[in-house]
Structures are given as C-alpha cells and as structure tokens.
Design a protein around this motif. Structure first.
Motif, PDB file in Angstrom:
ATOM      1  N   PRO A  21       0.797  -1.234   0.000  1.00 24.49           N
ATOM      2  CA  PRO A  21       0.000   0.000   0.000  1.00 24.49           C
ATOM      3  C   PRO A  21       0.827   1.281   0.000  1.00 24.49           C
ATOM      4  CG  PRO A  21      -0.469  -1.411   1.917  1.00 24.49           C
ATOM      5  CD  PRO A  21       0.781  -1.913   1.293  1.00 24.49           C
ATOM      6  N   HIS A  22       0.102   2.377  -0.073  1.00 24.65           N
ATOM      7  CA  HIS A  22       0.667   3.710   0.139  1.00 24.65           C
ATOM      8  C   HIS A  22       1.282   3.738   1.541  1.00 24.65           C
ATOM      9  CE1 HIS A  22       0.766   8.042   0.877  1.00 24.65           C
ATOM     10  NE2 HIS A  22       0.490   8.259  -0.392  1.00 24.65           N
ATOM     11  N   SER A  23       2.348   4.506   1.698  1.00 31.26           N
ATOM     12  CA  SER A  23       3.057   4.517   2.983  1.00 31.26           C
ATOM     13  C   SER A  23       2.154   4.948   4.142  1.00 31.26           C
ATOM     14  CB  SER A  23       4.277   5.441   2.899  1.00 31.26           C
ATOM     15  OG  SER A  23       3.935   6.649   2.256  1.00 31.26           O
ATOM     16  N   LEU A  24       1.251   5.889   3.898  1.00 33.86           N
ATOM     17  CA  LEU A  24       0.346   6.333   4.966  1.00 33.86           C
ATOM     18  C   LEU A  24      -0.608   5.219   5.377  1.00 33.86           C
ATOM     19  CD1 LEU A  24      -0.412   8.568   6.772  1.00 33.86           C
ATOM     20  CD2 LEU A  24       0.789   9.618   4.895  1.00 33.86           C
ATOM     21  N   THR A  25      -1.042   4.428   4.398  1.00 35.00           N
ATOM     22  CA  THR A  25      -1.927   3.298   4.715  1.00 35.00           C
ATOM     23  C   THR A  25      -1.207   2.325   5.635  1.00 35.00           C
ATOM     24  OG1 THR A  25      -2.865   3.492   2.501  1.00 35.00           O
ATOM     25  CG2 THR A  25      -3.340   1.474   3.712  1.00 35.00           C
ATOM     26  N   VAL A  26       0.062   2.051   5.336  1.00 35.23           N
ATOM     27  CA  VAL A  26       0.800   1.062   6.130  1.00 35.23           C
ATOM     28  C   VAL A  26       0.831   1.490   7.588  1.00 35.23           C
ATOM     29  CG1 VAL A  26       3.021  -0.078   6.486  1.00 35.23           C
ATOM     30  CG2 VAL A  26       2.242   0.393   4.160  1.00 35.23           C
ATOM     31  N   GLN A  27       1.245   2.730   7.839  1.00 33.75           N
ATOM     32  CA  GLN A  27       1.404   3.122   9.244  1.00 33.75           C
ATOM     33  C   GLN A  27       0.055   3.247   9.950  1.00 33.75           C
ATOM     34  OE1 GLN A  27       3.437   6.924   8.117  1.00 33.75           O
ATOM     35  NE2 GLN A  27       2.290   7.828   9.812  1.00 33.75           N
ATOM     36  N   THR A  28      -0.992   3.677   9.223  1.00 36.88           N
ATOM     37  CA  THR A  28      -2.295   3.864   9.856  1.00 36.88           C
ATOM     38  C   THR A  28      -2.958   2.519  10.139  1.00 36.88           C
ATOM     39  OG1 THR A  28      -2.459   5.875   8.548  1.00 36.88           O
ATOM     40  CG2 THR A  28      -4.437   5.198   9.676  1.00 36.88           C
ATOM     41  N   VAL A  29      -2.861   1.599   9.178  1.00 39.58           N
ATOM     42  CA  VAL A  29      -3.569   0.326   9.352  1.00 39.58           C
ATOM     43  C   VAL A  29      -2.939  -0.512  10.474  1.00 39.58           C
ATOM     44  CG1 VAL A  29      -2.383  -1.242   7.717  1.00 39.58           C
ATOM     45  CG2 VAL A  29      -4.861  -1.381   8.017  1.00 39.58           C
ATOM     46  N   LEU A  30      -1.646  -0.331  10.690  1.00 41.73           N
ATOM     47  CA  LEU A  30      -1.015  -1.086  11.780  1.00 41.73           C
ATOM     48  C   LEU A  30      -1.649  -0.728  13.121  1.00 41.73           C
ATOM     49  CD1 LEU A  30       2.823  -1.189  11.040  1.00 41.73           C
ATOM     50  CD2 LEU A  30       1.247  -3.093  11.184  1.00 41.73           C
ATOM     51  N   ALA A  31      -2.066   0.523  13.282  1.00 43.85           N
ATOM     52  CA  ALA A  31      -2.722   0.927  14.541  1.00 43.85           C
ATOM     53  C   ALA A  31      -4.225   0.657  14.498  1.00 43.85           C
ATOM     54  CB  ALA A  31      -2.457   2.406  14.797  1.00 43.85           C
ATOM     55  N   LEU A  32      -4.846   0.850  13.344  1.00 45.20           N
ATOM     56  CA  LEU A  32      -6.304   0.684  13.277  1.00 45.20           C
ATOM     57  C   LEU A  32      -6.729  -0.781  13.408  1.00 45.20           C
ATOM     58  CD1 LEU A  32      -7.523   3.181  10.509  1.00 45.20           C
ATOM     59  CD2 LEU A  32      -7.489   3.452  12.989  1.00 45.20           C
ATOM     60  N   ALA A  33      -5.949  -1.703  12.839  1.00 41.24           N
ATOM     61  CA  ALA A  33      -6.379  -3.110  12.819  1.00 41.24           C
ATOM     62  C   ALA A  33      -6.608  -3.669  14.225  1.00 41.24           C
ATOM     63  CB  ALA A  33      -5.383  -3.959  12.031  1.00 41.24           C
ATOM     64  N   PRO A  34      -5.656  -3.495  15.163  1.00 49.20           N
ATOM     65  CA  PRO A  34      -5.934  -4.045  16.514  1.00 49.20           C
ATOM     66  C   PRO A  34      -7.075  -3.326  17.225  1.00 49.20           C
ATOM     67  CG  PRO A  34      -3.764  -2.969  16.440  1.00 49.20           C
ATOM     68  CD  PRO A  34      -4.274  -3.002  15.043  1.00 49.20           C
ATOM     69  N   LEU A  35      -7.268  -2.042  16.963  1.00 47.48           N
ATOM     70  CA  LEU A  35      -8.389  -1.332  17.582  1.00 47.48           C
ATOM     71  C   LEU A  35      -9.708  -1.837  17.011  1.00 47.48           C
ATOM     72  CD1 LEU A  35      -7.029   2.344  17.702  1.00 47.48           C
ATOM     73  CD2 LEU A  35      -6.964   0.586  19.481  1.00 47.48           C
TER      74      LEU A  35
END
Ligand SMILES: NC(=O)c1ccc[n+]([C@@H]2O[C@H](COP(=O)([O-])OP(=O)(O)OC[C@H]3O[C@@H](n4cnc5c(N)ncnc54)[C@H](OP(=O)(O)O)[C@@H]3O)[C@@H](O)[C@H]2O)c1
Length: 332
Positions: free
Chosen positions: A125-139
């Motif tokens: 993915p786009h770099s912003l997606t990578v960092q955001t999804v890492l936090a959003l997925a467990p939440l």
C-alpha cells in the motif's frame, strides 16, 4: 529460506535504495540481484553487500530468470512490465499503486493480513496506509471501528528523489534570498504546508486521500467503513505523521487502547505526556517501527479515541513492508 534471484526495478529511486539497504540489513537470502532503472541511470553503480553493481536498463529480457521482481518505479512502468515478469515465472511485488485496487492482486501489510493466495502478483500500500492500518487493525478487532477521520502530515520523500532535490533547493534559495522555483510541488513547500498530496478528483478529495480511504477499507476488510482524510504536505524530508480520530462501536478506554497497541506487531507506543514523550518524525527516521502516541478519549463522541501515528515512509511505509512480503513469499 531458499536463496532467490531478485530484480529490483527502480533501484536508483528513494524507495529502491531503501529496499537495497533493508535487504542487506535483514540478510535476505539472495542467489543474485539485478538492479534495473530507466536509460537515465543505466550504468550507475550502487553499493550492495560491499560490492558496487551496475544498474541495467529495464527490458523484458532483463526479467527472465528472476524469482521475485520488486517494482519500485512509477505506475506506468509497473503496468508495462509487471505482467512480463509474471509470464517469465517471477512473483511480482509492486509498490507503485498500479495494482492496489485490483481484486485479483492481494494488498499486503504482513502484520495485518496474512499473505493470501495470489496469481503471481502482490501489491503493497501507500506509505500512509501502512502506518495507519497497523494501529487501526488491533483497535478494530478490540472495539469495531465505526468511523475514522484522518489528517496527514506527509514528508517530501514520499514524492521521490526529484521532489527531495527540489525541496532541498527551495530551502537553499530561501536562505539565500533567492526566488523559489516549483516543479514537483504545486507551491513553495519550504517553510510552508501544502494541503494537496496527489491530484484533485471530481469529489474534491485528492488522489492520495482517496487512496488512503480505499486501501484502509480493503486491508481492514470493511468495504463500507466511513473514513475521511485530509492530506497535507509538510516541509520535512522524511517520516509521515497522521492525526487519527476513531469512533468505535464498543467502548475502549485510552489505557486499554494503549495496552492493545503496545502489544501489536510493528508498533511502538510512545505516550507519556508528563515527560513530553510522543512520536516525532525526527526520531522515526531510519526506524522500522511505527510510533503511536497522544492516545486520548475523543470528548466529542460517546466512544472515540485520538491517536498520533508517525513512521519513516521509506522504511516501514515502503521498503521494509516490501521485504517482509518477500520474506513471506519465500517462507511459503
Ligand atoms: N517514496 C515513498 O515514500 C513511497 C512509499 C510507498 C510507495 N512508493 C511508490 O514507490 C515507487 C517509487 O517511489 P520513489 O519515491 O522511489 O520514486 P523516485 O525516487 O522518483 O524513483 C523512481 C525510480 O523509478 C525508476 N524509473 C522511472 N521511470 C522508469 C522507467 N521507465 N523504467 C525503469 N525505471 C524507471 C527511476 O529510475 P531513473 O533513476 O532511471 O530515473 C527510479 O529508480 C512509486 O511508485 C511510489 O508511488 C513510494
């Protein structure tokens, strides 16, 4: 892991050079590596594992005998050459965005979605997606996301080498009382912020804002999740920030969220406001982790949290994610 032959397309670019460094640091098992780019840098020598290797011109023939072809060039190059690499027997890992919306091509962040079956192509993915999804997925797993609002603070290296050179020149020009030239950026970026990342679309969003929305929905596997984003280019060379507000279906306290994020893979919680400790781009530069902090309850909604997420866009945002996908491919 079995040693393989990797072709790196776009080896001279910002992401390509970072991929070389990550392959070297993680001792990726290589039988051979072929460095490819356009005619502009044919013959350029890049150091890898103590040897200088010449960059070759990308041609269809250069993709034969390759096990994994990593595409880190522009969208057109991926569209023109990725299928040739697959036809020649390689598995393609594409970080250009050419195939991120193709349902036949898995879009993978290894910590979040295990590499599904593929037909010779995997997208990152786009770099912003990578960092955001890492936090959003467990939440999402803990409390089920209802709505996400994101404001991004995107560094210049997210636009590649040419933009980095232009930004550097703008800073020099301004400090020497010279007029600023713009080419890669729509406006002066030095000592400024520009609320435009990508091109404007008919719906008023930019292409990078919609990429973030679409890719997050896809990786979280919630196609209708309400997400909105404003993407801003900021005068930093490396590491993107994202201010993220999430509304959840079930209650989740900041302390519980902190614990969940602290034990999630790829994340590092930096959240001690008494000690003025929170994620900073200058600290994230060159780091593998995605940093999360400023975790607090959103007082404007019943169940809501605010987060501030920072990561080196060239590292976990691009190169590290690509190499982790390659490692998964080898392991499988
Ligand atoms: N930068 C980031 O943070 C980031 C994060 C995630 C994904 N991405 C994506 O990764 C890709 C590379 O980004 P970047 O930032 O590294 O860009 P970049 O610094 O501009 O590098 C582009 C690379 O592509 C090569 N290239 C361009 N046209 C080519 C052609 N016709 N044939 C072969 N090679 C060609 C360039 O080679 P020459 O030296 O010959 O020009 C260069 O090596 C982009 O698609 C970008 O969207 C970037």
């Amino acid at each position: 892991m079995q040693a393989c032959h990797v072709a790196l397309i776009g080896a001279t670019g910002a992401v390509g050079r970072e991929i070389l460094q990550v392959l070297e640091e993680r001792e990726f098992p290589l039988r051979d590596i072929t460095l490819l780019a356009s005619a502009r840098s044919e013959g350029t020598r890049l150091e890898f594992r103590g040897h200088h290797r010449a960059v070759r011109l990308l041609t269809k023939e250069a993709l034969t005998g390759v096990d994994i072809a990593i595409f880190a060039a522009d969208v057109e190059t991926s569209r023109d050459y990725a299928s040739h690499a697959v036809a020649a027997g390689a598995v393609v890992i594409d970080c250009s965005g050419a195939f991120r919306h193709d349902p036949q091509v898995p879009l993978c962040v290894p910590e979040v979605n295990a590499l599904p079956p593929h037909q010779g192509m995997v997208a990152t993915p786009h770099s912003l997606t990578v960092q955001t999804v890492l936090a959003l997925a467990p939440l999402h797993t803990a409390a089920s996301l209802k709505r996400v609002v994101i404001a991004t603070y995107q560094a210049v290296s997210g636009m590649g080498r040419e933009a980095m050179e232009e930004f550097d020149q703008q800073l020099r020009d301004l400090l020497n009382f010279r007029a600023v030239q713009t080419g890669a950026f729509p406006h002066q970026l030095a000592f400024n912020c520009v609320p435009q990342c990508g091109d404007f679309l008919d719906n008023g969003y930019t292409s990078e804002e919609m990429a973030l929305v679409d890719e997050l929905r896809r990786i979280l596997a919630v196609p209708a999740l309400p997400i909105t984003a404003t993407a801003v280019r900021v005068p930093l060379m490396h590491s993107h920030g994202a201010a993220v507000c999430v509304e959840t279906a079930r209650p989740l306290s900041p302390d519980a969220a902190r614990d969940i994020l602290a034990s999630a893979p790829g994340l590092q919680v930096e959240d001690d406001t008494k000690r003025l400790s929170y994620p900073l781009p200058v600290h994230a530069n060159g780091q593998d982790a995605v940093f999360v902090g400023r975790i607090r309850a959103d007082q404007s909604v019943p169940y809501g949290l605010h987060l501030w997420i920072v990561a080196d866009n060239l590292r976990k945002g691009a190169a590290l994610n690509v190499v982790q996908v390659a490692e998964r491919l080898l392991a499988s």
